[in-house]
Design a protein around this motif. Structure first.
Motif, PDB file in Angstrom:
ATOM      1  N   PHE A  73       0.835  -1.199   0.000  1.00 33.31           N
ATOM      2  CA  PHE A  73       0.000   0.000   0.000  1.00 33.31           C
ATOM      3  C   PHE A  73       0.873   1.253   0.000  1.00 33.31           C
ATOM      4  CE2 PHE A  73      -2.739   3.169   1.947  1.00 33.31           C
ATOM      5  CZ  PHE A  73      -4.004   2.870   1.456  1.00 33.31           C
ATOM      6  N   GLY A  74       0.431   2.284  -0.742  1.00 34.70           N
ATOM      7  CA  GLY A  74       1.203   3.534  -0.783  1.00 34.70           C
ATOM      8  C   GLY A  74       0.740   4.513   0.276  1.00 34.70           C
ATOM      9  N   ALA A  75      -0.233   5.348  -0.077  1.00 40.45           N
ATOM     10  CA  ALA A  75      -0.713   6.363   0.870  1.00 40.45           C
ATOM     11  C   ALA A  75      -2.161   6.691   0.531  1.00 40.45           C
ATOM     12  CB  ALA A  75       0.138   7.618   0.773  1.00 40.45           C
ATOM     13  N   VAL A  76      -2.868   7.184   1.524  1.00 37.45           N
ATOM     14  CA  VAL A  76      -4.262   7.567   1.280  1.00 37.45           C
ATOM     15  C   VAL A  76      -4.490   8.987   1.779  1.00 37.45           C
ATOM     16  CG1 VAL A  76      -5.069   6.474   3.444  1.00 37.45           C
ATOM     17  CG2 VAL A  76      -6.694   6.946   1.612  1.00 37.45           C
ATOM     18  N   GLY A  77      -5.255   9.736   0.986  1.00 35.42           N
ATOM     19  CA  GLY A  77      -5.618  11.101   1.378  1.00 35.42           C
ATOM     20  C   GLY A  77      -5.178  12.106   0.335  1.00 35.42           C
ATOM     21  N   ILE A  94      -9.633  -1.899   5.730  1.00 30.43           N
ATOM     22  CA  ILE A  94      -8.721  -3.035   5.458  1.00 30.43           C
ATOM     23  C   ILE A  94      -8.110  -3.516   6.777  1.00 30.43           C
ATOM     24  CG2 ILE A  94      -6.604  -3.777   4.288  1.00 30.43           C
ATOM     25  CD1 ILE A  94      -7.207  -1.709   2.089  1.00 30.43           C
ATOM     26  N   ARG A  95      -7.614  -2.548   7.580  1.00 28.88           N
ATOM     27  CA  ARG A  95      -6.996  -2.938   8.855  1.00 28.88           C
ATOM     28  C   ARG A  95      -8.010  -3.670   9.745  1.00 28.88           C
ATOM     29  NH1 ARG A  95      -4.043   2.791  10.386  1.00 28.88           N
ATOM     30  NH2 ARG A  95      -2.235   2.597   9.027  1.00 28.88           N
ATOM     31  N   GLN A  96      -9.228  -3.155   9.795  1.00 26.91           N
ATOM     32  CA  GLN A  96     -10.221  -3.752  10.709  1.00 26.91           C
ATOM     33  C   GLN A  96     -10.727  -5.095  10.186  1.00 26.91           C
ATOM     34  OE1 GLN A  96     -13.341  -0.898  11.613  1.00 26.91           O
ATOM     35  NE2 GLN A  96     -12.144  -0.045  13.294  1.00 26.91           N
ATOM     36  N   ILE A 129       5.008  -0.968  18.634  1.00 30.03           N
ATOM     37  CA  ILE A 129       3.854  -1.787  18.256  1.00 30.03           C
ATOM     38  C   ILE A 129       2.624  -0.972  18.594  1.00 30.03           C
ATOM     39  CG2 ILE A 129       2.563  -3.901  18.708  1.00 30.03           C
ATOM     40  CD1 ILE A 129       5.281  -5.068  19.650  1.00 30.03           C
ATOM     41  N   ARG A 130       1.877  -0.667  17.566  1.00 23.61           N
ATOM     42  CA  ARG A 130       0.657   0.127  17.723  1.00 23.61           C
ATOM     43  C   ARG A 130      -0.535  -0.809  17.587  1.00 23.61           C
ATOM     44  NH1 ARG A 130      -1.151   4.221  12.809  1.00 23.61           N
ATOM     45  NH2 ARG A 130      -3.279   4.572  13.541  1.00 23.61           N
ATOM     46  N   GLU A 131      -1.452  -0.767  18.554  1.00 22.39           N
ATOM     47  CA  GLU A 131      -2.697  -1.534  18.397  1.00 22.39           C
ATOM     48  C   GLU A 131      -3.415  -0.946  17.187  1.00 22.39           C
ATOM     49  OE1 GLU A 131      -6.158  -3.443  18.237  1.00 22.39           O
ATOM     50  OE2 GLU A 131      -6.204  -1.281  18.528  1.00 22.39           O
ATOM     51  N   GLU A 136      -8.987   4.108  20.075  1.00 25.28           N
ATOM     52  CA  GLU A 136      -9.515   5.407  19.668  1.00 25.28           C
ATOM     53  C   GLU A 136      -9.960   5.388  18.200  1.00 25.28           C
ATOM     54  OE1 GLU A 136      -6.413   4.713  20.556  1.00 25.28           O
ATOM     55  OE2 GLU A 136      -5.848   5.788  22.379  1.00 25.28           O
ATOM     56  N   TYR A 137      -9.542   4.365  17.448  1.00 20.46           N
ATOM     57  CA  TYR A 137      -9.895   4.247  16.019  1.00 20.46           C
ATOM     58  C   TYR A 137     -11.032   3.247  15.792  1.00 20.46           C
ATOM     59  CZ  TYR A 137      -5.752   6.654  14.017  1.00 20.46           C
ATOM     60  OH  TYR A 137      -4.796   7.562  13.631  1.00 20.46           O
ATOM     61  N   SER A 138     -11.823   2.975  16.822  1.00 18.38           N
ATOM     62  CA  SER A 138     -12.872   1.972  16.648  1.00 18.38           C
ATOM     63  C   SER A 138     -13.961   2.437  15.696  1.00 18.38           C
ATOM     64  CB  SER A 138     -13.494   1.639  18.003  1.00 18.38           C
ATOM     65  OG  SER A 138     -12.522   1.062  18.825  1.00 18.38           O
ATOM     66  N   PHE A 276       1.410  -3.754   4.009  1.00 18.39           N
ATOM     67  CA  PHE A 276       2.705  -3.110   4.240  1.00 18.39           C
ATOM     68  C   PHE A 276       2.702  -1.754   3.544  1.00 18.39           C
ATOM     69  CE2 PHE A 276       2.780  -7.571   4.681  1.00 18.39           C
ATOM     70  CZ  PHE A 276       3.536  -7.779   5.814  1.00 18.39           C
ATOM     71  N   GLU A 277       3.149  -0.727   4.258  1.00 19.91           N
ATOM     72  CA  GLU A 277       3.056   0.632   3.710  1.00 19.91           C
ATOM     73  C   GLU A 277       4.142   1.507   4.327  1.00 19.91           C
ATOM     74  OE1 GLU A 277      -0.365   2.823   5.248  1.00 19.91           O
ATOM     75  OE2 GLU A 277      -0.348   1.619   7.061  1.00 19.91           O
ATOM     76  N   PRO A 278       4.531   2.565   3.599  1.00 19.52           N
ATOM     77  CA  PRO A 278       5.378   3.562   4.259  1.00 19.52           C
ATOM     78  C   PRO A 278       4.549   4.291   5.298  1.00 19.52           C
ATOM     79  CG  PRO A 278       4.705   4.299   2.053  1.00 19.52           C
ATOM     80  CD  PRO A 278       4.210   2.903   2.210  1.00 19.52           C
ATOM     81  N   VAL A 279       5.189   4.792   6.363  1.00 13.60           N
ATOM     82  CA  VAL A 279       4.433   5.578   7.349  1.00 13.60           C
ATOM     83  C   VAL A 279       3.961   6.897   6.717  1.00 13.60           C
ATOM     84  CG1 VAL A 279       4.648   6.893   9.506  1.00 13.60           C
ATOM     85  CG2 VAL A 279       5.492   4.555   9.398  1.00 13.60           C
ATOM     86  N   HIS A 280       4.723   7.412   5.751  1.00 13.86           N
ATOM     87  CA  HIS A 280       4.356   8.717   5.187  1.00 13.86           C
ATOM     88  C   HIS A 280       2.988   8.674   4.495  1.00 13.86           C
ATOM     89  CE1 HIS A 280       5.002   7.711   0.927  1.00 13.86           C
ATOM     90  NE2 HIS A 280       6.199   7.234   1.212  1.00 13.86           N
ATOM     91  N   GLY A 281       2.376   9.829   4.467  1.00 11.40           N
ATOM     92  CA  GLY A 281       1.101   9.954   3.764  1.00 11.40           C
ATOM     93  C   GLY A 281       1.320  10.360   2.320  1.00 11.40           C
TER      94      GLY A 281
HETATM   95  N1  GGG Z   1       0.912   5.281   4.173  1.00 12.42           N
HETATM   96  C1  GGG Z   1       0.349   5.868   5.314  1.00 12.42           C
HETATM   97  C2  GGG Z   1      -0.878   6.647   5.058  1.00 12.42           C
HETATM   98  O1  GGG Z   1      -1.378   6.728   3.979  1.00 12.42           O
HETATM   99  N2  GGG Z   1      -1.356   7.253   6.106  1.00 12.42           N
HETATM  100  C3  GGG Z   1      -2.536   8.016   6.028  1.00 12.42           C
HETATM  101  C4  GGG Z   1      -3.135   8.231   7.350  1.00 12.42           C
HETATM  102  O2  GGG Z   1      -3.638   9.299   7.623  1.00 12.42           O
HETATM  103  N3  GGG Z   1      -3.131   7.214   8.192  1.00 12.42           N
HETATM  104  C5  GGG Z   1      -3.709   7.321   9.453  1.00 12.42           C
HETATM  105  C6  GGG Z   1      -3.203   6.291  10.369  1.00 12.42           C
HETATM  106  O3  GGG Z   1      -2.373   5.451  10.028  1.00 12.42           O
HETATM  107  O4  GGG Z   1      -3.633   6.334  11.508  1.00 12.42           O
END
Ligand code: GGG
Length: 357
Positions: A73-77, A94-96, A129-131, A136-138, A276-281
């Protein structure tokens, strides 16, 4: 030969550019290894897709992704779509849905990068390690009486025993596998007398099962300060969803740039694919300029290979990245250089070739 089927979701902005470079590194790694190959299917989901279709991904998007062994995955937003629509339309479901309850984020200062603290790279090398599915993201809450003077907005953090216990257990297990056997938990139980007191109780209960792990807990504000004043005192850090998100952006800053840290959203049971993704947005300010740092995406690709079982190749990719940062001649502007995304990708590929041939 083992073949891995990978779903590519480059998403928005610089995610498209950095994932493209990372895919070329992964392809080279598989060619040089000779024992595995990567078969990709790319999905154009994201904010442009939303502008055309009114949704961030098709209604059966999750069913489609469920068939793959991993999601890259790249980035979203993007400014064209409200952030809460884009995030809740793509990445968070996807995460949930795939129960990717572990978000693993290494905080490691690569050689050659001074970082804002001007400490040596040996001083900053820990894992957060982030839950990743609740807290808070429920997504629980609502708004009533919109636009009136009586308007109310409620956003409820949800902490379940199963959810808290599994992420803390993962953290204890990881701490056991690392040489220092140290674990720090982020709390805020003075103010959050229900959720974080509960979190701390589960932490204490589990600590009795892991007597050789040296456990500490800090209020998240004090821990943020510790990231700056004593990062060398940290080895494994575990935090709830929002706390972990904020702390790991700080971790990215310690690494010299948000263009460096990777992130693995893992379902440890492997019932569903991990992401798997970069942390950057999406970084709209530099999107399309060809100057985004591809290191975070390439490192995230290495984490994906490690998850798929290609541990040695993953380590070699990280080695190639670090040789490039140590040499310092080919860096993107976020690290003070003048190189393009493509040039950094190319020099990492060349270095990987030298390592593996
Ligand atoms: N690749 C990371 C990404 O797109 N992050 C966007 C974002 O705002 N993520 C929120 C988060 O991970 O809590």
């Amino acid at each position: 030969m083992t073949q891995y089927r990978i779903a590519l979701v480059p998403g928005d902005g610089i995610g498209i550019e950095t994932i493209n470079e990372a895919v070329q590194v992964l392809n080279l790694a598989s060619q040089l290894h000779g024992g595995f190959s990567l078969k990709y299917q790319s999905f154009p989901w994201g904010c442009d897709y939303y502008l055309k279709h009114g949704i961030m991904m098709p209604a059966d998007g999750l069913t489609i992704l469920a068939d793959y062994e991993a999601i890259f995955f790249g980035a979203v937003g993007y400014p064209t779509v409200p952030d809460h629509i884009s995030l809740w339309g793509l990445l968070l479901p996807i995460r949930q849905q795939f129960d990717q309850y572990i978000n693993l984020r290494p905080v490691k200062l690569l050689k050659g990068i001074p970082g804002p603290l001007r400490k040596g790279s040996e001083a900053i090398d820990f894992v957060c390690i982030r839950e990743n599915t609740e807290g808070e993201y429920s997504g629980v809450g609502g708004r009533v009486h919109r636009g009136t003077g009586e308007e109310v907005a409620v956003q409820t953090a949800v902490f379940t025993r199963a959810g808290v216990e599994r992420v803390l257990r993962y953290a204890f297990e990881l701490a056991l596998r690392r040489p220092r056997h140290e674990l720090v938990s982020a709390t805020k139980s003075n103010a959050l007398q229900y959720s974080m007191v509960f979190w701390d109780e589960v932490f204490l209960q589990l600590s009795r099962e892991y007597p050789t792990v040296n456990c500490r807990q800090y209020h998240v504000d004090a821990l943020a300060a510790k990231f700056i004043t004593a990062p060398e005192s940290l080895d494994v850090v575990v935090a709830s969803n929002l706390f972990g998100d904020i702390l790991t952006d700080l971790g990215g800053a310690l690494q010299g740039s948000l263009g460096i840290p990777p992130s693995a959203n893992i379902n440890p049971t492997r019932r569903y694919p991990s992401l798997f993704e970069p942390v950057h947005g999406s970084a709209p300010d530099i999107a399309g300029k060809g100057i985004a740092n591809p290191i975070a995406a390439i490192w995230a690709g290495a984490m994906m290979l490690e998850h798929l079982g290609q541990v040695e190749t993953a380590a070699n990719i990280l080695k190639a990245i670090e040789l490039v940062t140590e040499q310092g001649a080919t860096l993107t502007p976020d690290l003070g250089g003048t190189a393009t995304t493509r040039q950094v990708g190319e020099v990492i590929r060349l270095t990987l070739q030298h390592i593996l041939e």
